[in-house]
Design an enzyme around this catalytic site. Structure first.
Site, PDB file in Angstrom:
ATOM      1  CG  ASN A  20     -10.919  -4.846 -14.190  1.00  0.00           C
ATOM      2  OD1 ASN A  20     -11.344  -5.970 -13.942  1.00  0.00           O
ATOM      3  ND2 ASN A  20      -9.893  -4.312 -13.558  1.00  0.00           N
ATOM      4  NE  ARG A  57      -6.925  -7.156 -14.287  1.00  0.00           N
ATOM      5  CZ  ARG A  57      -7.088  -7.438 -12.984  1.00  0.00           C
ATOM      6  NH1 ARG A  57      -8.215  -7.174 -12.385  1.00  0.00           N
ATOM      7  NH2 ARG A  57      -6.101  -7.961 -12.299  1.00  0.00           N
ATOM      8  CG  HIS A 113       0.188  -7.134 -10.430  1.00  0.00           C
ATOM      9  ND1 HIS A 113       0.877  -7.272  -9.247  1.00  0.00           N
ATOM     10  CD2 HIS A 113      -1.074  -6.775 -10.091  1.00  0.00           C
ATOM     11  CE1 HIS A 113       0.060  -7.015  -8.239  1.00  0.00           C
ATOM     12  NE2 HIS A 113      -1.136  -6.710  -8.722  1.00  0.00           N
ATOM     13  CG  ASN A 119      -4.427  -3.339  -1.073  1.00  0.00           C
ATOM     14  OD1 ASN A 119      -3.693  -3.270  -0.076  1.00  0.00           O
ATOM     15  ND2 ASN A 119      -5.642  -3.834  -0.997  1.00  0.00           N
ATOM     16  NE  ARG A 174      -3.579 -11.554  -2.648  1.00  0.00           N
ATOM     17  CZ  ARG A 174      -3.653 -10.782  -3.744  1.00  0.00           C
ATOM     18  NH1 ARG A 174      -2.586 -10.138  -4.194  1.00  0.00           N
ATOM     19  NH2 ARG A 174      -4.785 -10.670  -4.390  1.00  0.00           N
ATOM     20  CG  MET A 178       2.674   2.373   2.231  1.00  0.00           C
ATOM     21  SD  MET A 178       3.297   1.300   3.544  1.00  0.00           S
ATOM     22  CE  MET A 178       3.825  -0.123   2.629  1.00  0.00           C
ATOM     23  N   GLY A 215       4.519   2.474  -5.117  1.00  0.00           N
ATOM     24  CA  GLY A 215       5.739   2.666  -5.921  1.00  0.00           C
ATOM     25  C   GLY A 215       5.825   4.063  -6.516  1.00  0.00           C
ATOM     26  CD  GLU A 217      -2.962  -2.929 -13.777  1.00  0.00           C
ATOM     27  OE1 GLU A 217      -3.083  -2.193 -12.787  1.00  0.00           O
ATOM     28  OE2 GLU A 217      -3.123  -4.152 -13.729  1.00  0.00           O
TER      29      GLU A 217
HETATM   30  P1  AMP Z   1      -3.077   0.789  -5.785  1.00  0.00           P
HETATM   31  O1  AMP Z   1      -3.542  -0.606  -5.436  1.00  0.00           O
HETATM   32  O2  AMP Z   1      -2.086   0.842  -6.897  1.00  0.00           O
HETATM   33  O3  AMP Z   1      -4.194   1.769  -5.937  1.00  0.00           O
HETATM   34  O4  AMP Z   1      -2.261   1.301  -4.483  1.00  0.00           O
HETATM   35  C1  AMP Z   1      -2.879   1.450  -3.234  1.00  0.00           C
HETATM   36  C2  AMP Z   1      -1.818   1.689  -2.157  1.00  0.00           C
HETATM   37  O5  AMP Z   1      -1.061   2.872  -2.501  1.00  0.00           O
HETATM   38  C3  AMP Z   1      -2.416   1.943  -0.782  1.00  0.00           C
HETATM   39  O6  AMP Z   1      -1.699   1.177   0.189  1.00  0.00           O
HETATM   40  C4  AMP Z   1      -2.152   3.420  -0.557  1.00  0.00           C
HETATM   41  O7  AMP Z   1      -2.007   3.718   0.797  1.00  0.00           O
HETATM   42  C5  AMP Z   1      -0.838   3.602  -1.303  1.00  0.00           C
HETATM   43  N1  AMP Z   1      -0.541   5.026  -1.542  1.00  0.00           N
HETATM   44  C6  AMP Z   1      -1.199   5.904  -2.312  1.00  0.00           C
HETATM   45  N2  AMP Z   1      -0.635   7.144  -2.203  1.00  0.00           N
HETATM   46  C7  AMP Z   1       0.405   7.017  -1.330  1.00  0.00           C
HETATM   47  C8  AMP Z   1       1.378   7.933  -0.793  1.00  0.00           C
HETATM   48  N3  AMP Z   1       1.392   9.208  -1.120  1.00  0.00           N
HETATM   49  N4  AMP Z   1       2.297   7.443   0.062  1.00  0.00           N
HETATM   50  C9  AMP Z   1       2.285   6.124   0.413  1.00  0.00           C
HETATM   51  N5  AMP Z   1       1.407   5.224  -0.047  1.00  0.00           N
HETATM   52  C10 AMP Z   1       0.472   5.660  -0.906  1.00  0.00           C
END
Ligand code: AMP
Length: 404
Positions: A7, A95, A184, A215, A245, A287, A336, A388
């Site tokens: 990627n 990707r 996605h 994110n 966003r 988050m 999620g 992915e």
């Molecule tokens: P991704 O782009 O899939 O890597 O997701 C990133 C987001 O997941 C960020 O906002 C992180 O803060 C959130 N994240 C990861 N672990 C947790 C958790 N245990 N509780 C809440 N948010 C999380």
């Protein structure tokens, strides 16, 4: 069979080497800050028990060619390698963000495919150019291996016209290809397949709503195993509230900003894509930290969570109506998969729709695929970790087996 998944970003290469006989990654790595003085390469091996070794090195990696060459050295390194020679790699899966309307599924890369990906640069000016660089570089380093493109948009090419057309002058669609594409797709497709297996339902009879909350964030209504509608549009800005966003706003907002705040196109682009969403409320987009602040009583963080979850809930209602019949809701990606609070807020008070979470199951800290719905919930609520890269590896294998 070994497949290398790549990627490529403007200054990065994410890579994973898959052993397809085990359907799992043997190496996961990332080269960052390509072109800078201190580029960083992180390379992790993973054995059958999930253990492995990690190597992190900082050095000047001038360009993507040097980056991929260094990756190959590490893959074949006596200490950190997992193969003896690069010829053990059967194929390379890439990707590619935007396949436009031309690619409805993954494909072997040839000159015609490369030209079409180039033609789609106006639709994905930040992503398709580095993806093309990755393909060119991999072709020189692995001249004998087929290169396969797996598009982020392809899964959504099954969306019907009534869902992908904007109500704009029709020529904008015909001449400029302005329509909703969705993104996605690799993640939504992966969790659809995994959720069908988990529930023991045949994919072509499976109706679900997939909720990818990383994110970036998007939702897809999946009808009979195929994407039927999705929240991102011409660009990834449409739809849910995301890390930085805004998601859906009044389309007249840019006029307001230009007239009253004297903002130009670049400012508005920056505002909506980089300064809005969760960050717009809290100044941060992680988050975990936002949840911590909300628990500590920070009103702005609470508002951010309320707006974030309410948007998702509205889309659940919309997609339920679009599908007519719903078997499952699937949460995936960083938030999620890991945030019981967000999952709970999104599904709150939906029992009349047959959607009810079991809060004890929801709070369990687990990393595997699981069902968090109450026993009397008509619709299953699942958490399915996305992968992915694995989807790209599986697609690459499927495509090359098809041509051989
Ligand atoms: P991704 O782009 O899939 O890597 O997701 C990133 C987001 O997941 C960020 O906002 C992180 O803060 C959130 N994240 C990861 N672990 C947790 C958790 N245990 N509780 C809440 N948010 C999380």
């Amino acid at each position: 069979m070994k497949i290398l998944v790549i990627n490529t970003g403007s200054s990065s290469i994410k890579y994973q080497l898959f052993d397809m006989d085990r359907d799992s990654a043997m190496v996961i790595g990332l080269v960052e800050k390509i072109g800078e003085k201190n580029s960083i390469l992180t390379h992790k091996t993973i054995d059958q028990n999930g253990d492995g070794k990690e190597k992190v090195e900082t050095s000047h990696i001038a360009d993507h060619t040097k980056g991929l060459a260094r990756i190959v050295e590490l893959l074949t390194d006596p200490e950190y390698g997992v193969i003896r020679d690069k010829s053990e790699i059967t194929a390379v899966g890439h990707r590619v963000v935007h396949g436009g309307e031309q690619f409805k599924s993954s494909t072997v890369i040839n000159e015609k495919v490369l030209k079409t990906v180039k033609d789609n640069i106006p639709l994905a000016p930040l992503h398709n150019p580095p993806n093309l660089t990755g393909i060119e570089v991999a072709k020189t380093i692995f001249p004998g291996a087929p290169q396969v493109a797996v598009f982020d948009t392809a899964f959504h090419q099954s969306i019907p016209q009534k869902a992908y057309l904007y109500a704009l002058p029709y020529d904008l669609y015909l001449k400029n290809r302005v329509r909703r594409y969705g993104f996605h797709g690799t993640s939504h497709a992966y969790v659809t397949v995994e959720a069908a297996k988990f529930m023991g339902i045949s994919r072509d009879k499976f109706n679900l709503i997939t909720i990818h909350l990383g994110n970036g964030a998007s939702m897809t209504a999946v009808k009979n195993g195929r994407s039927f509608d999705t929240s991102m549009g011409l660009t990834p800005l449409e739809g849910l509230v995301m890390g930085t966003r805004s998601g859906d706003v009044d389309p007249a907002l840019p006029f307001f900003l230009a007239r009253n705040l004297d903002m130009d196109l670049k400012d508005i682009d920056q505002l909506l894509n980089k300064e809005s969403g969760i960050k717009g409320f809290c100044g941060i987009n992680d988050m975990r930290e936002v949840e911590d602040r909300a628990r500590a009583g920070d009103e702005r963080a609470k508002t951010a969570l309320d707006v974030y979850a309410y948007r998702i809930k509205k889309y659940i209602g919309a997609y339920y109506a679009a599908l007519g019949r719903l078997d499952a809701i699937v949460f995936t990606a960083g938030i999620g998969e890991n945030s019981p609070l967000i999952r709970s807020m999104c599904c709150k008070d939906l029992q009349e729709l047959g959607i009810k979470i079991d809060e004890d199951k929801n709070r369990e800290r687990r990393k595997d695929e699981r069902d968090i719905s109450a026993t009397d919930s008509r619709i299953r609520i699942l958490v399915i970790p996305t992968n992915e890269e694995k989807r790209i590896a599986r697609e690459t294998k499927r495509v090359i087996e098809h041509i051989n």
